[in-house]
Structures are given as structure tokens and as C-alpha cells.
Write an enzyme that holds these catalytic residues in place. Structure first.
Site, PDB file in Angstrom:
ATOM      1  N   GLY A   1      40.056  75.833  34.133  1.00  4.74           N
ATOM      2  CA  GLY A   1      41.335  75.121  34.850  1.00  4.74           C
ATOM      3  C   GLY A   1      41.252  73.360  33.625  1.00  4.74           C
ATOM      4  N   SER A   2      41.856  73.013  34.762  1.00  5.21           N
ATOM      5  CA  SER A   2      42.735  71.837  34.753  1.00  5.21           C
ATOM      6  C   SER A   2      41.745  70.449  33.998  1.00  5.21           C
ATOM      7  CB  SER A   2      43.124  70.733  35.734  1.00  5.21           C
ATOM      8  OG  SER A   2      43.769  69.698  35.097  1.00  5.21           O
ATOM      9  N   SER A   3      41.881  70.647  32.689  1.00 11.01           N
ATOM     10  CA  SER A   3      41.861  69.409  31.756  1.00 11.01           C
ATOM     11  C   SER A   3      41.779  67.886  33.297  1.00 11.01           C
ATOM     12  CB  SER A   3      42.246  68.707  30.881  1.00 11.01           C
ATOM     13  OG  SER A   3      43.700  68.194  30.891  1.00 11.01           O
TER      14      SER A   3
END
Lengths: 132, 386
Positions: A62-64
Site C-alpha cells: 500500500g501507500s508510500s
């Protein structure tokens, strides 16, 4: 006592209750940084508190921005005591590097053998995980 | 990993605490990815600009980091959580706005270009194909590797920031040819068209591997489809690249047919109609805004419709007359902002939203606790434009 040899990625040494999952973890919108708990409704560990424990998961997804969530966990004192991965990743390592959370990964095998284990010692300077 | 003398000195604090922290991050990643050295990069794209995602601790970190660290390469930044020109029109608590502006100001001090976009490949001059870059924002990093021929690992907000202020990244992972070939191929069968379909494909494929993905059965992919595919992979996965292949060769094969698609779509099913429409997760590209304006004709939205795009895309649309067309139909633009992590969604005071990507559904549900239904762009326009 059994010792698994892996790679120490972020320095530190600790021992604690082990929480194991073979599902990847998304830190942004998948964990609650205020409570130190897995919050993703689709995750098998939903509702599980990991603060002060050794958290074992294969890698993060998922998100950085997940790296900032790890940092929030450490500032909020809700972080795990250490992380064990199967194959660690940039989000986990960068977040833990600025938070001082030890990380060991086990790319050469042994990760699955942590299933069902209650307690683990992590020594990231040697890259080892010891289980009773 | 071998560091040069200068890198070693910087790691030990000779260029200040912030740069030392940056080198700490880079050396940890070097160890993780078995890199033998750091290499120069041509562009950094950093994420972590929204107060809603990085919170108080992120704000403090950037405040302190920005007191000494400065970009060494061209650096763009992800969306924050408000439109920096129109936020006063919304009832966002002053305290929240101030915190958000503090983060924005930290990035300004560091020296980033004020892009505030998750689609930095639209409206900015990019380095030549084959260039090494350091991009966070998972959808953008995947897009860069897969569509632009750039080379980046799937950086985190922190590691891309470390690259921005050192001009370097670890030489490993997707910077190397050997890791850019797929070991797993998704054999796509049936007709898949448009933003929602490719979003579903990404959401399916992202869970299959953390390595480079191959897709067979796709002859052509548009920019917006590729953006949507990248975002789907990024939301649920760790893979940093996809490749369209003609032959499966020796790779492991997983089928994706209308059966898998429909099964996944049914997981997103909601009973509600949608009190508001959200477009632009990731932010809308120029082509998408053009299409939207063309679809409107003389019709009007029968629900509130919020369109997220970068200020660059907005300015071009304004010059073309598309902004006025869309505003006249009742559409609202939010620039500089992320569709998922913005207090404006709270202000809508709605129980349900309709949108066209899995990424938006995934995050809006989890962050705002409201119902979100997934429909194709065409379906939404058909149903909500009158």
C-alpha cells in the site's frame, strides 16, 4: 531454543510476545497509529494490539506514506518492539530506520516456522530471531 | 554498500543532522536491497504532504528536517489535503488548516516544486527514458517504471525525501534490468475498458506478487487506464512495475477473466445510490477532464460532484474553457488535494459517495467510514448527469 538466521536491517535488540501473520500489512489506513492496532477490516489480525510486541508479517503493502505512519507509532509510543519480515521492504525499513524500531528479515526461509510461536528474541546486530 | 568518502562524511553529520538522517535511510535501504552503491537521480517525487496522513509527528519531523535540508535535484510533491487557493470556502477548522500549511511551508523550505499532485507525469518535464529517479506515491512509481521507461524503486515518502536532499538512491531493485522482467503473468481475457476495469485488474493483480507483474492479452492501454491499473496495484500490493507481454514464456500464469472481475466487483457492491460523486483518485489527467467536459453538453449533475486534479491540469482546463463548462454543470474542482485524505469529504456530510476507482473506495471507506460505491465513469455520467 531455535535460532533463525536472517538479515539485520535496522539495529536493535529486544524480546517479547510474538504476533504472526502471513498476510502483508498496509500501514496507511491499515493500522491505527494512536492505538497501535491493526485496523484494516479485511486483515486477519483486525483489532489486534501490537504495541510493545514483536510483529511478524511478510512485507508491507500500500501507500508510500506508510513510513510516516510507522514514525507516528514510535512517537505515540504505540509501536511494536521489533519487526520480523519474510522479505522486508522500503516502507518498513525507512519508517523503522528513523524510529529506531529493530527490523530483521528472513529471506532464506524460516518465516513460516514462527507461526504459533508465543515469544521471540530479535537481535538485529546479528540478524537473528530466537524462539523457544 | 560502499559509500564514497563524501557520502560517509555526510552520514556522519558533516552536512547537518537532516542530511545525516537521509543517508541513514539510504544506507538501510542499501542493505535491504543488496545495493553495492548509491547512484545519482534526475528527479525525486515525495509523498507525505497531507496532515491527515502524516499527522502531528510527521509535521514535527518535517519542521525540523526543513531547517537544514535542501533539495539537490528537481523534486515534485504529492497532494496535501486542501486546495491552497480555495480552502477558505470550506468549513475546515482553522487549527487543521494551520497544521496543513505548516507542512506545506516545510516542503517549500526544502525546495520542492509546488506540484501537489500524485500524477507528476502530467504537466512536468520528465527526464529521458532510462533515467534513474526516486519516486514515492505508489501509483506514480509504478506508472513511471511501466509507462515512462523511468527507473525507480517503489520509494516511501521518507526514502524519496532522502533522495531529494542527497540527489541519490540505492542502485538496486527496479534500477536493474534483471528485476524488471515479470516472473508472474496475469493472462487477461475478455473485454476490459476504462478507469474502473483497469482499477479492478490492478486490485486483483497487486495481491499476487511483490515483484514485477506481467499482463498478457492487453494490446493497448490508455494513459488513464494505466494510471488506474498502477493505483490498483499500489493500493493493495508491493509490486513496483508492470509489463505488457505478448508471450508468457517461463513465467507463472494466473488467469483473469470476467469471472474474476465480476467477483471482485461484487466485493465493492453497495446498496446506496451515492449522495456525492468523487472523480480523480489518482488526480484526473488532462484527457480525462477533456472527456468529462465533452460529456456534459448542456446537462447538469444531479448530485454534488467533486473533481480532483493538479493545479497544472486545472490551469490548462481553465484556458480551454473546460473548467467553466464543468462548473456550470455543478462540478467543483479541488486542486492540490488528495481525494481520499481531505477534510472536505467530512464536510460533505454525506453517508455515501460514488466513485470510479478501487483506490478511492478502499481509502474513503477506511478513512471516513462512509459507504462508497464503485461504478464506471460512463455509468456515473449516465446516471448523474441530466
Amino acid at each position: 531454543m531455535k535460532t533463525l538466521q536472517g538479515r539485520g536491517l535496522v539495529a536493535g535488540k529486544t524480546q517479547g510476545d510474538l504476533i504472526f501473520t502471513n498476510q502483508p500489512i498496509a500501514f496507511l489506513a491499515g493500522v491505527d497509529p494512536d492505538k497501535g492496532v491493526i485496523s484494516d477490516p479485511k486483515h486477519e489480525l483486525v483489532g489486534q494490539v501490537f504495541t510493545g510486541k514483536v510483529l511478524a508479517f511478510p512485507y508491507s503493502v500500500g501507500s508510500s506514506v506508510g513510513a510516516y505512519v510507522i514514525y507516528s507509532l514510535s512517537k505515540n509510543r504505540t509501536a511494536p518492539a521489533a519487526i520480523i519480515n519474510m522479505n522486508s521492504d522500503i516502507i518498513t525499513v525507512s519508517g523503522c530506520a528513523i524510529s529506531g524500531i529493530p527490523v530483521v528479515d528472513l529471506p532464506d526461509g524460516g518465516f513460516e516456522s514462527l507461526r504459533g510461536i508465543k515469544n521471540a528474541s530479535v537481535d538485529a546486530s546479528k540478524g537473528t530471531v530466537s524462539i523457544v | 554498500m560502499n559509500l564514497t568518502q563524501d557520502e560517509e562524511k555526510a552520514l556522519n553529520g558533516e552536512e547537518g543532522e537532516a542530511v545525516a538522517t537521509a543517508y541513514q535511510i539510504l544506507t538501510a535501504i542499501g542493505k535491504l536491497t543488496d545495493a553495492d552503491r548509491l547512484i545519482p537521480i534526475a528527479h525525486a517525487h515525495v509523498s507525505g504532504a497531507s496532515y491527515m496522513t502524516i499527522g502531528e509527528s510527521g509535521l514535527q519531523f518535517l519542521e525540523s528536517f526543513s531547517s537544514t535540508a535542501r533539495t539537490k535535484v528537481f523534486t515534485t510533491v504529492n497532494p496535501c489535503s486542501i486546495d491552497l487557493q480555495t480552502f477558505q470556502q470550506y468549513h475546515i477548522p482553522t487549527d487543521y488548516v494551520n497544521k496543513q500549511l505548516q507542512i506545506v511551508n516545510s516542503y517549500r523550505r526544502i525546495g520542492v516544486t509546488e506540484s501537489f499532485t500524485c500524477t507528476p507525469y502530467e504537466g512536468f518535464d520528465l527526464p529521458d527514458k532510462g533515467s534513474h529517479v526516486s519516486w514515492s506515491e505508489s501509483s506514480a512509481a509504478i506508472y513511471a517504471n511501466s509507462m515512462l521507461g523511468l527507473r525507480t524503486n517503489r520509494e516511501s515518502g521518507l526514502s524519496a525525501l532522502a533522495s531529494a536532499v542527497t540527489g541519490k538512491t540505492a542502485y538496486s531493485g527496479l534500477h536493474l534490468d534483471e528485476n524488471r522482467r515479470p516472473k508472474l503473468v496475469v493472462r487477461v481475457q475478455g473485454r476490459h475498458v476504462g478507469t474502473m476495469d483497469y482499477s479492478l485488474l490492478g486490485y486483483f493483480a497487486g495481491k499476487l506478487t511483490d515483484q514485477t507483474l506481467g499482463f498478457s492479452g492487453i494490446d493497448h492501454i490508455s494513459k488513464e487506464e494505466a494510471k488506474s491499473l498502477s493505483a490498483g496495484i499500489g493500493t493493495v500490493g508491493a509490486s513496483g512495475m508492470f509489463v505488457l507481454v505478448k508471450q508468457v514464456n517461463n513465467a507463472e500464469v494466473i488467469d483473469y477473466t470476467s469471472i474474476e472481475r465480476d467477483a471482485l466487483l461484487s466485493e465493492f457492491e453497495e446498496t446506496t445510490e451515492g449522495d456525492a460523486i468523487v472523480f480523480g483518485c489518482p488526480q484526473m489527467l488532462t484527457e480525462e477532464v477533456k472527456k468529462l467536459a465533452a460529456a456534459i453538453g448542456k446537462k447538469k449533475f444531479r448530485r454534488r460532484c467533486i473533481i480532483f486534479c493538479s493545479r497544472r491540469v486545472y490551469d490548462e482546463a481553465l484556458a480551454r474553457g473546460d473548467v467553466n463548462k464543468i462548473k456550470n454543470a455543478g462540478g467543483e474542482f479541488l486542486r492540490d488535494s488528495c481525494a481520499d485524505f481531505t477534510p472536505v469529504l467530512r464536510e460533505l456530510n454525506t453517508e455515501s459517495i460514488v466513485t470510479d476507482t478501487c483506490k478511492a473506495v478502499h481509502y474513503i471507506k477506511r478513512v471516513h467510514g462512509i459507504k462508497v460505491s464503485l461504478k464506471s465513469t460512463e455509468e456515473i455520467l449516465k446516471e448523474y448527469l441530466q
